[in-house]
Scaffold this motif. Sequence first.
Motif, PDB file in Angstrom:
ATOM      1  N   GLU A  83      -0.086  42.146 -72.264  1.00 40.00           N
ATOM      2  CA  GLU A  83      -0.222  43.598 -72.195  1.00 40.00           C
ATOM      3  C   GLU A  83       1.093  44.230 -71.745  1.00 40.00           C
ATOM      4  O   GLU A  83       1.693  43.822 -70.748  1.00 40.00           O
ATOM      5  N   GLY A  84       1.560  45.206 -72.532  1.00 38.72           N
ATOM      6  CA  GLY A  84       2.771  45.920 -72.191  1.00 38.72           C
ATOM      7  C   GLY A  84       4.055  45.251 -72.636  1.00 38.72           C
ATOM      8  O   GLY A  84       5.134  45.835 -72.475  1.00 38.72           O
ATOM      9  N   GLN A  95       5.583  48.059 -78.433  1.00 38.48           N
ATOM     10  CA  GLN A  95       4.834  47.660 -77.238  1.00 38.48           C
ATOM     11  C   GLN A  95       3.427  47.204 -77.613  1.00 38.48           C
ATOM     12  O   GLN A  95       2.761  47.819 -78.440  1.00 38.48           O
ATOM     13  N   SER A  97      -0.571  46.400 -76.858  1.00 40.57           N
ATOM     14  CA  SER A  97      -1.696  46.845 -76.041  1.00 40.57           C
ATOM     15  C   SER A  97      -2.946  46.112 -76.516  1.00 40.57           C
ATOM     16  O   SER A  97      -3.254  46.112 -77.719  1.00 40.57           O
ATOM     17  N   ARG A  99      -7.120  45.164 -76.363  1.00 36.91           N
ATOM     18  CA  ARG A  99      -8.453  45.689 -76.049  1.00 36.91           C
ATOM     19  C   ARG A  99      -9.507  44.692 -76.509  1.00 36.91           C
ATOM     20  O   ARG A  99      -9.252  43.857 -77.364  1.00 36.91           O
ATOM     21  N   GLN A 111       3.669  51.579 -80.835  1.00 37.75           N
ATOM     22  CA  GLN A 111       2.715  50.754 -80.097  1.00 37.75           C
ATOM     23  C   GLN A 111       1.800  50.021 -81.072  1.00 37.75           C
ATOM     24  O   GLN A 111       1.365  50.580 -82.073  1.00 37.75           O
ATOM     25  N   ILE A 113      -1.750  48.379 -81.308  1.00 42.50           N
ATOM     26  CA  ILE A 113      -3.060  48.287 -80.673  1.00 42.50           C
ATOM     27  C   ILE A 113      -3.762  47.043 -81.211  1.00 42.50           C
ATOM     28  O   ILE A 113      -4.078  46.959 -82.398  1.00 42.50           O
ATOM     29  N   GLN A 115      -6.958  44.571 -80.967  1.00 45.43           N
ATOM     30  CA  GLN A 115      -8.338  44.449 -80.504  1.00 45.43           C
ATOM     31  C   GLN A 115      -8.873  43.080 -80.900  1.00 45.43           C
ATOM     32  O   GLN A 115      -8.939  42.743 -82.075  1.00 45.43           O
TER      33      GLN A 115
END
Length: 240
Positions: A83-84, A95, A97, A99, A111, A113, A115
Amino acid sequence: MRKSSPLSAPTLTIAGHDLAIKRHPRRRRLSLRVRAGQVEVLAPTSVAFAQLKQFANKHQAWWLEALRSHPVAQPIAKRVAEEGAFWPLLGNEIQLSFRVGRRQIELCDQQLICQFPQPDNAQVRYKHLQAWWREYAYQHLSQRTQFFAQALGEAPSEIQIKTYRARWGSCDARRRIQYNWKLICLPSWVVDYVVVHELCHLKQMNHSPAFWQLVNRLYPDTPQAKAWLKQHGHQYIHQL
């Protein structure tokens, strides 16, 4: 000469530096080499240690200057799937991220994302991230290959995405072009050079003057791209 264990190479100690002795039966004369912060004495098998030391002492000024001019390279930090953290994409830093949810990866501005059902499993994160980078590489490299192929008047029979440790691409006799997926991490203008380089092998399966003339005609920024790869390429190829 400093004594060494059976598993280590013999060395000479001069001015506080250990010089590794490397003998080879086919070598005909003495020479010195400096790489990775280590001085090596390259010698035929028959040369006596006293002669090796005399030779190394005679050229001490040269190899001391070479050591100062070529410091030991720092270890390359590996990119991590956390993360990050940041991963390179076409020269930009993206970056990450993570989830929890059904598997889905989406790029939003700068970014990514991600998942996953099990986002805390580092191996799973890395596996899915690499798969996304490879797919992105295939799409982008296919588009750029098609673009430059029109200018060249030649097209590959197939485009493949591979994992290489020491090269960015290749072109074989069957007119297939293979790209290293890590190529997608480099700046886009450097990526274009590699695409043009491999495409030009469809006409010149060599690195002759005619080949480089063709590459430079199709891509005038070739000298700058080659210089960039020489200076920075190893970092990108080893960090993922």
